[in-house]
Design a protein around this motif. Structure first.
Motif, PDB file in Angstrom:
ATOM      1  N   LYS A  43       0.836  -1.199   0.000  1.00 11.45           N
ATOM      2  CA  LYS A  43       0.000   0.000   0.000  1.00 11.45           C
ATOM      3  C   LYS A  43       0.874   1.255   0.000  1.00 11.45           C
ATOM      4  O   LYS A  43       0.574   2.230  -0.699  1.00 11.45           O
TER       5      LYS A  43
ATOM      6  N   GLU B   3       2.501  -4.177  -6.796  1.00 18.02           N
ATOM      7  CA  GLU B   3       1.250  -4.301  -7.559  1.00 18.02           C
ATOM      8  C   GLU B   3       0.671  -5.701  -7.429  1.00 18.02           C
ATOM      9  O   GLU B   3      -0.532  -5.877  -7.211  1.00 18.02           O
TER      10      GLU B   3
ATOM     11  N   ARG C 106       8.021  -1.821  -7.190  1.00 15.60           N
ATOM     12  CA  ARG C 106       6.663  -1.439  -7.605  1.00 15.60           C
ATOM     13  C   ARG C 106       5.936  -2.601  -8.257  1.00 15.60           C
ATOM     14  O   ARG C 106       4.723  -2.783  -8.062  1.00 15.60           O
TER      15      ARG C 106
ATOM     16  N   THR D 144       2.408   1.705  -3.393  1.00 16.58           N
ATOM     17  CA  THR D 144       1.406   2.171  -4.355  1.00 16.58           C
ATOM     18  C   THR D 144       1.071   3.635  -4.116  1.00 16.58           C
ATOM     19  O   THR D 144       0.873   4.405  -5.066  1.00 16.58           O
TER      20      THR D 144
ATOM     21  N   TRP E 292      -7.048  -2.872  -4.681  1.00 15.82           N
ATOM     22  CA  TRP E 292      -6.543  -2.825  -6.060  1.00 15.82           C
ATOM     23  C   TRP E 292      -7.644  -2.356  -7.008  1.00 15.82           C
ATOM     24  O   TRP E 292      -7.405  -1.507  -7.887  1.00 15.82           O
TER      25      TRP E 292
ATOM     26  N   PRO F 155       4.858   5.822  -5.133  1.00 14.01           N
ATOM     27  CA  PRO F 155       5.676   5.015  -6.051  1.00 14.01           C
ATOM     28  C   PRO F 155       7.049   5.610  -6.346  1.00 14.01           C
ATOM     29  O   PRO F 155       7.980   4.879  -6.676  1.00 14.01           O
TER      30      PRO F 155
ATOM     31  N   LEU G 282      -0.588  -6.287  -3.750  1.00 11.31           N
ATOM     32  CA  LEU G 282      -1.862  -5.602  -3.528  1.00 11.31           C
ATOM     33  C   LEU G 282      -2.994  -6.357  -4.224  1.00 11.31           C
ATOM     34  O   LEU G 282      -4.071  -6.554  -3.647  1.00 11.31           O
TER      35      LEU G 282
ATOM     36  N   ILE H 163      -8.261   1.379  -6.698  1.00  8.19           N
ATOM     37  CA  ILE H 163      -7.195   2.187  -7.273  1.00  8.19           C
ATOM     38  C   ILE H 163      -7.230   2.156  -8.793  1.00  8.19           C
ATOM     39  O   ILE H 163      -7.029   3.171  -9.477  1.00  8.19           O
ATOM     40  N   HIS H 164      -7.514   0.993  -9.374  1.00  8.76           N
ATOM     41  CA  HIS H 164      -7.459   0.826 -10.828  1.00  8.76           C
ATOM     42  C   HIS H 164      -8.823   0.965 -11.499  1.00  8.76           C
ATOM     43  O   HIS H 164      -8.915   0.907 -12.733  1.00  8.76           O
TER      44      HIS H 164
END
Length: 268
Positions: free
Chosen positions: A153, A171, A167, A156, A182, A159, A174, A185-186
């Motif tokens: 976290k 990813e 990183r 993320t 996730w 970064p 997460l 965020i995405h």
């Protein structure tokens, strides 16, 4: 940032014929296994690469398919080390009480972002200002982020304080362990096969009324059979359990448990 300093790397073969690499003072060997090449490592081997033996290495930092995968992984590690040399991480005094015990050492990634190590565990501490800047979906009240999974976290949220290698692992961590974070965020849902924890939930929903094996051992009474203990949905907090006998050549411990077929598997 200034250009990253160069990290020395050499390739070759060990005395066992395994692919090998030396990155600065860390040795790596690609040891054949059932799922591909297991990349094991060792630190400061004093003998030449041609004399390295499998017994010199330990652990498995990754498993790759072939020689190309090995070289790609080593190249990523080299890039990671070069980026680390470019960062300005500093050693802190380490004297702080943490949720995991007294801090024995610490590393300052930036103002307000400090990693603490204790005798048993560790994690990041974000000060109040840094924690307030974390995306709401990632923020942990109090600013403590443990090292096993919650560190992802922090990587993320900030970064620019982490290498490309870190990183990438953040990813995946997460995605595997905090799929809801996730997705927030995405801004998309994870598909089956993209997240360990999400797949565990889907398996549990699909088989919540099935008997799933939680413990198994080769049968002493019936050679060629495996004695299994199963619980509904594979839930270990579910009190009632049943015992079944499954042919050993059929029993495979799947990722989230073996599902009993009551029509075929004998209850004992």
């Amino acid at each position: 940032m200034n250009p990253a300093p160069s990290v020395p790397v050499t390739y070759g073969r060990t005395a066992d014929g395994d692919l090998a690499a030396l990155v600065d003072d860390t040795a790596y060997a690609a040891i054949p296994g059932p799922r591909g090449l297991r990349i094991a490592n060792a630190w400061r081997l004093s003998k030449p690469m041609s004399q390295w033996r499998r017994d010199d290495f330990h652990g498995a930092i990754a498993v790759v398919a072939d020689a190309v995968g090995f070289h790609d992984h080593i190249a990523e590690l080299v890039q990671h080390r070069e980026e680390l040399l470019r960062f300005e991480r500093k050693r802190g005094d380490g004297k702080l009480s943490t949720p995991w015990g007294q801090s024995q050492s610490s590393e300052i990634y930036a103002d307000g972002v400090v990693f603490h190590s204790t005798a048993s565990h560790g994690g990041f501490k974000l000060d109040r200002a840094r924690n307030a800047r974390m995306p709401a979906a990632l923020r942990v009240a109090g600013g403590w982020y443990e090292e096993d999974a919650e560190w992802a976290k922090v990587a993320t949220g900030f970064p620019d304080l982490f290498t490309a290698y870190e990183r990438r692992h953040a990813e995946k961590t997460l995605r595997d362990y905090y799929p809801n974070c996730w997705e927030a965020i995405h801004d998309r849902f994870l598909a089956p096969g993209e997240s360990v924890e999400n797949d565990r939930r889907l398996f549990g929903e699909k088989h919540r009324h099935d008997w799933v094996v939680v413990s198994a051992i080769r049968s002493r009474e019936k050679p060629g059979m495996t004695d299994c203990i199963a619980r509904l949905g594979g839930r270990r907090d579910q009190g009632h359990e049943r015992r079944f006998r499954v042919p050993s050549d059929e029993y495979v411990a799947e990722r989230f448990g073996f599902v009993i077929d009551e029509a075929r598997h004998l209850e004992v």
